[in-house]
Design a protein around this motif. Structure first.
Motif: not given
Length: 104
Positions: A33-37, A65-77
């Motif tokens: 998930l992190a990689s695709t984002q 959930i902590l990792v997913q929230n970080t992925i969603e809310h930190r801008g994608g890079k």
């Protein structure tokens, strides 16, 4: 958000787990998930083995959930780091922020 109803059953599902191995599994599960984002995911630990008594299912869900929230809310890079510190606290952080997560 953590499920407060679990407080009523603390101790019933507690077991000793290696937090380092646990966090390796969380990283492995969330890397796609992190990689695709647009993120790279890394793990930092102070020890190679960190036994601790936790509720494994609770920690697994909360850490993911902590990792997913970080992925969603930190801008994608950038880089997301999962860190276990000397107090057995799991943190999920980017270069700009730190989301203190789970204490044993």
């Amino acid at each position: 958000m953590l499920d407060l109803r679990r407080l009523d059953v603390i101790g019933t599902n507690v077991s000793c787990v290696d937090l380092v191995e646990f966090c390796r599994n969380v990283a492995a599960d969330t890397t796609p998930l992190a990689s695709t984002q647009g993120y790279e995911l890394s793990l930092r630990q102070v020890s190679t083995v960190w036994p601790s008594r936790v509720m494994p299912a609770h920690y697994s869900a909360s850490s993911s959930i902590l990792v997913q929230n970080t992925i969603e809310h930190r801008g994608g890079k950038g880089n997301i780091t999962i860190k276990i510190d000397r107090r057995a606290i799991i943190e999920v952080r980017t270069k700009e922020t730190r989301h203190k997560g789970l204490e044993t």
